[in-house]
Design an enzyme around this catalytic site. Sequence first.
Site, short mmCIF file in Angstrom:
data_model
loop_
_atom_site.label_atom_id
_atom_site.label_comp_id
_atom_site.label_asym_id
_atom_site.label_seq_id
_atom_site.Cartn_x
_atom_site.Cartn_y
_atom_site.Cartn_z
N GLU A 103 27.20 35.35 -4.51
CA GLU A 103 26.37 35.91 -3.36
C GLU A 103 27.05 36.70 -2.20
OE1 GLU A 103 23.57 36.54 -1.91
OE2 GLU A 103 22.33 35.02 -1.33
N ASP A 104 26.30 37.74 -1.47
CA ASP A 104 27.07 38.56 -0.47
C ASP A 104 27.22 37.70 0.50
OD1 ASP A 104 24.39 38.17 -0.02
OD2 ASP A 104 23.84 39.96 0.30
N PHE A 156 24.75 40.56 13.06
CA PHE A 156 24.21 41.23 11.94
C PHE A 156 25.10 42.13 11.23
CE2 PHE A 156 21.35 43.82 9.26
CZ PHE A 156 20.56 42.82 8.48
N ARG A 169 24.49 49.80 2.66
CA ARG A 169 24.93 49.29 1.31
C ARG A 169 26.26 49.97 0.82
NH1 ARG A 169 21.44 45.22 -0.31
NH2 ARG A 169 19.19 45.88 -0.27
P1 IMP Z 1 19.94 32.78 4.10
O1 IMP Z 1 18.80 32.34 3.12
O2 IMP Z 1 19.62 32.89 5.59
O3 IMP Z 1 21.34 32.12 3.96
O4 IMP Z 1 20.02 34.48 3.95
C1 IMP Z 1 20.80 35.03 3.01
C2 IMP Z 1 20.41 36.31 2.75
O5 IMP Z 1 19.99 37.01 3.91
C3 IMP Z 1 21.62 37.05 2.28
O6 IMP Z 1 21.95 37.09 0.81
C4 IMP Z 1 21.46 38.47 2.82
O7 IMP Z 1 20.79 39.31 1.89
C5 IMP Z 1 20.91 38.16 4.07
N1 IMP Z 1 21.48 38.48 5.00
C6 IMP Z 1 21.89 37.46 5.99
N2 IMP Z 1 22.62 37.80 7.09
C7 IMP Z 1 22.71 39.15 7.01
C8 IMP Z 1 23.52 40.23 7.75
O8 IMP Z 1 24.20 39.92 8.66
N3 IMP Z 1 23.40 41.42 7.38
C9 IMP Z 1 22.61 41.82 6.11
N4 IMP Z 1 22.01 40.98 5.30
C10 IMP Z 1 22.02 39.37 5.84
MG MG Z 2 21.36 38.28 -0.42
#
Ligand code: IMP
Ligand code: MG
Length: 183
Positions: A103-104, A156, A169
């Site tokens: 995961e990113d 963010f 990206r």
């Molecule tokens: P979660 O379900 O809230 O943990 O969201 C995870 C997903 O939201 C990640 O895999 C990202 O694709 C996106 N995301 C969360 N924070 C950021 C950010 O700061 N920048 C860009 N994408 C984000």
């Molecule tokens: Mg993601």
Amino acid sequence: MNFESAKSQLTKVLVTEEQIQSRVAEMAAEIDAKYEGKEVLLVGVLKGAIMFMADLSRALNISTSMDWMALSSYGSGTVSSGVIRILKDLDAEIHGKHVIIVEDIIDSGLTLSWLQATLTARGAASVDVVAFLRKPAAAKVEVPVWLVGYDIPNEFVVGYGLDYNERYRSLNCVAVLDPKVYS
Ligand code: IMP
Ligand code: MG
């Protein structure tokens, strides 16, 4: 794309290109040690994990294969909706396989805890989670993450696969997006 080229839309660099490469190498060494002698399926979460997957997989010496899932939880905004939808499922069965989710970033953790439960329910032999970035909110919920690259503040961020409305990206570092871009 480098930081200079997008400087007017970014406030600061959080993780440099050099820091990315050295941390990815450390993470790969941990994975190699834990999974020595095993066959591992790397499951990347599209599209954010593409850069991390590309670097991590090449740094690994164990035998791996790759598959991808696309999930939706964010839409085009900057706040997690909590609603997870499969946009693209895995190509193959994972029954009996050692899976590592790549995961990113973990923000609320909703995406990952859902994904880990889903892949475990499909009968994987094991499911580990490896994330390059983690935000503070993730620490508050039960996120089953094994390895994290960097803990970052609750801002963010874009770059190294992470986007805002599909942009940034290809930025070669992780940087904070100037709030003026989305407010
Ligand atoms: P979660 O379900 O809230 O943990 O969201 C995870 C997903 O939201 C990640 O895999 C990202 O694709 C996106 N995301 C969360 N924070 C950021 C950010 O700061 N920048 C860009 N994408 C984000
Ligand atoms: Mg993601």
